[in-house]
Design a protein around this motif. Structure first.
Motif, mmCIF file in Angstrom:
data_model
loop_
_atom_site.group_PDB
_atom_site.id
_atom_site.type_symbol
_atom_site.label_atom_id
_atom_site.label_comp_id
_atom_site.label_asym_id
_atom_site.label_seq_id
_atom_site.Cartn_x
_atom_site.Cartn_y
_atom_site.Cartn_z
ATOM 1 N N ARG A 139 9.285 37.867 -48.589
ATOM 2 C CA ARG A 139 8.281 37.277 -49.480
ATOM 3 C C ARG A 139 8.824 35.982 -50.065
ATOM 4 O O ARG A 139 9.512 35.991 -51.090
ATOM 5 C CB ARG A 139 7.924 38.252 -50.596
ATOM 6 N N LEU A 140 8.510 34.894 -49.403
ATOM 7 C CA LEU A 140 8.945 33.592 -49.882
ATOM 8 C C LEU A 140 8.106 33.173 -51.091
ATOM 9 O O LEU A 140 6.947 33.567 -51.216
ATOM 10 C CB LEU A 140 8.798 32.548 -48.776
ATOM 11 N N SER A 141 8.685 32.359 -51.931
ATOM 12 C CA SER A 141 7.947 31.820 -53.073
ATOM 13 C C SER A 141 6.847 30.910 -52.563
ATOM 14 O O SER A 141 7.013 30.205 -51.561
ATOM 15 C CB SER A 141 8.887 31.024 -53.980
ATOM 16 N N SER A 142 5.726 30.900 -53.278
ATOM 17 C CA SER A 142 4.607 30.033 -52.908
ATOM 18 C C SER A 142 4.956 28.584 -53.261
ATOM 19 O O SER A 142 5.911 28.315 -53.996
ATOM 20 C CB SER A 142 3.350 30.451 -53.668
ATOM 21 N N ALA A 143 4.162 27.646 -52.759
ATOM 22 C CA ALA A 143 4.360 26.231 -53.070
ATOM 23 C C ALA A 143 4.263 25.999 -54.578
ATOM 24 O O ALA A 143 5.034 25.222 -55.151
ATOM 25 C CB ALA A 143 3.344 25.377 -52.319
ATOM 26 N N ALA A 144 3.316 26.690 -55.240
ATOM 27 C CA ALA A 144 3.160 26.549 -56.692
ATOM 28 C C ALA A 144 4.394 27.073 -57.429
ATOM 29 O O ALA A 144 4.856 26.460 -58.396
ATOM 30 C CB ALA A 144 1.914 27.284 -57.161
ATOM 31 N N GLN A 145 4.948 28.203 -56.964
ATOM 32 C CA GLN A 145 6.151 28.747 -57.583
ATOM 33 C C GLN A 145 7.334 27.799 -57.376
ATOM 34 O O GLN A 145 8.098 27.544 -58.307
ATOM 35 C CB GLN A 145 6.477 30.126 -57.007
ATOM 36 N N LEU A 146 7.474 27.284 -56.164
ATOM 37 C CA LEU A 146 8.569 26.348 -55.884
ATOM 38 C C LEU A 146 8.460 25.111 -56.759
ATOM 39 O O LEU A 146 9.475 24.591 -57.247
ATOM 40 C CB LEU A 146 8.581 25.954 -54.408
ATOM 41 N N ALA A 147 7.238 24.619 -56.959
ATOM 42 C CA ALA A 147 7.027 23.428 -57.794
ATOM 43 C C ALA A 147 7.495 23.678 -59.227
ATOM 44 O O ALA A 147 7.946 22.750 -59.907
ATOM 45 C CB ALA A 147 5.557 23.024 -57.772
ATOM 46 N N LYS A 148 7.406 24.934 -59.688
ATOM 47 C CA LYS A 148 7.856 25.293 -61.037
ATOM 48 C C LYS A 148 9.331 25.715 -61.045
ATOM 49 O O LYS A 148 9.852 26.076 -62.096
ATOM 50 C CB LYS A 148 7.004 26.434 -61.595
ATOM 51 N N GLY A 149 9.975 25.723 -59.869
ATOM 52 C CA GLY A 149 11.374 26.125 -59.786
ATOM 53 C C GLY A 149 11.587 27.617 -59.717
ATOM 54 O O GLY A 149 12.707 28.098 -59.851
ATOM 55 N N GLU A 150 10.520 28.377 -59.498
ATOM 56 C CA GLU A 150 10.624 29.833 -59.427
ATOM 57 C C GLU A 150 10.950 30.239 -57.991
ATOM 58 O O GLU A 150 10.119 30.128 -57.105
ATOM 59 C CB GLU A 150 9.319 30.471 -59.887
#
Length: 177
Positions: A37-48
């Motif tokens: 389960r990779l982080s979503s683009a939105a999560q990556l943008a927030k550093g999550e």
């Protein structure tokens, strides 16, 4: 920290809650595959990020080379992140005020020694006046994520069973909650 890791390599016993190699339920051939389960683009943008974002193609106990790093890893390198995991402290005699520790994927299996996945542990060094307190519960570490192919090499570049590194990731921590 390197001394602590070197002491841990290969010396942790299976213990009463660990399955032995003879346990058929622990046979890699019969164990069900875990969904990545990779982080979503939105999560990556927030550093999550999560530990699945850190995976790369390497054989257990294999020699590491920087060419193994994925584009995802290169993208988060140098970024401020939040990563959830469990603290493996550097000292069993200290419960608070840690300046450094290892963050591991889970607390059910050791992430050190022969057979451990190189991408399942991240060295955390708390920067400035920031510290961390030990918890048996999962924590979220916030700080700068760094791809680090040099600091955590085995002495001479040779570890157990051909491994070359104890870790290749670190976080310069500013907060643990």
């Amino acid at each position: 920290m390197v001394i602590v890791c070197a002491l841990l390599v290969g010396v942790l016993p299976l213990g009463p809650n660990r399955a032995s190699a003879e346990d058929p339920a622990e046979d890699p051939q019969t164990r069900p595959k875990v969904e990545i389960r990779l982080s979503s683009a939105a999560q990556l943008a927030k550093g999550e990020i999560n530990f699945d974002d850190l995976k790369f193609d390497i054989e257990k106990d294999g020699a590491f080379d920087e060419s193994m790093w994925t584009e995802r890893l290169k993208t988060i390198n140098g970024k401020n992140v939040k990563l959830r995991g469990y603290i493996l402290p550097s000292s069993t005699y200290q419960n608070e005020g840690f300046k450094q520790f290892v963050l591991v994927r889970d607390n059910k299996e050791c992430c050190f020694g022969p057979g451990a996945a190189l991408y399942d542990c991240v060295f955390v060094t708390m920067v400035g006046d920031h510290t961390a307190d030990f918890s048996t519960r999962p924590v979220t570490v916030e700080g700068k994520f760094v791809l680090d192919p040099e600091t955590y090499k085995y002495p001479g570049g040779k570890g157990p069973r051909g491994a070359t590194h104890m870790a290749v990731f670190r976080i310069e921590g500013v907060k643990v909650k």
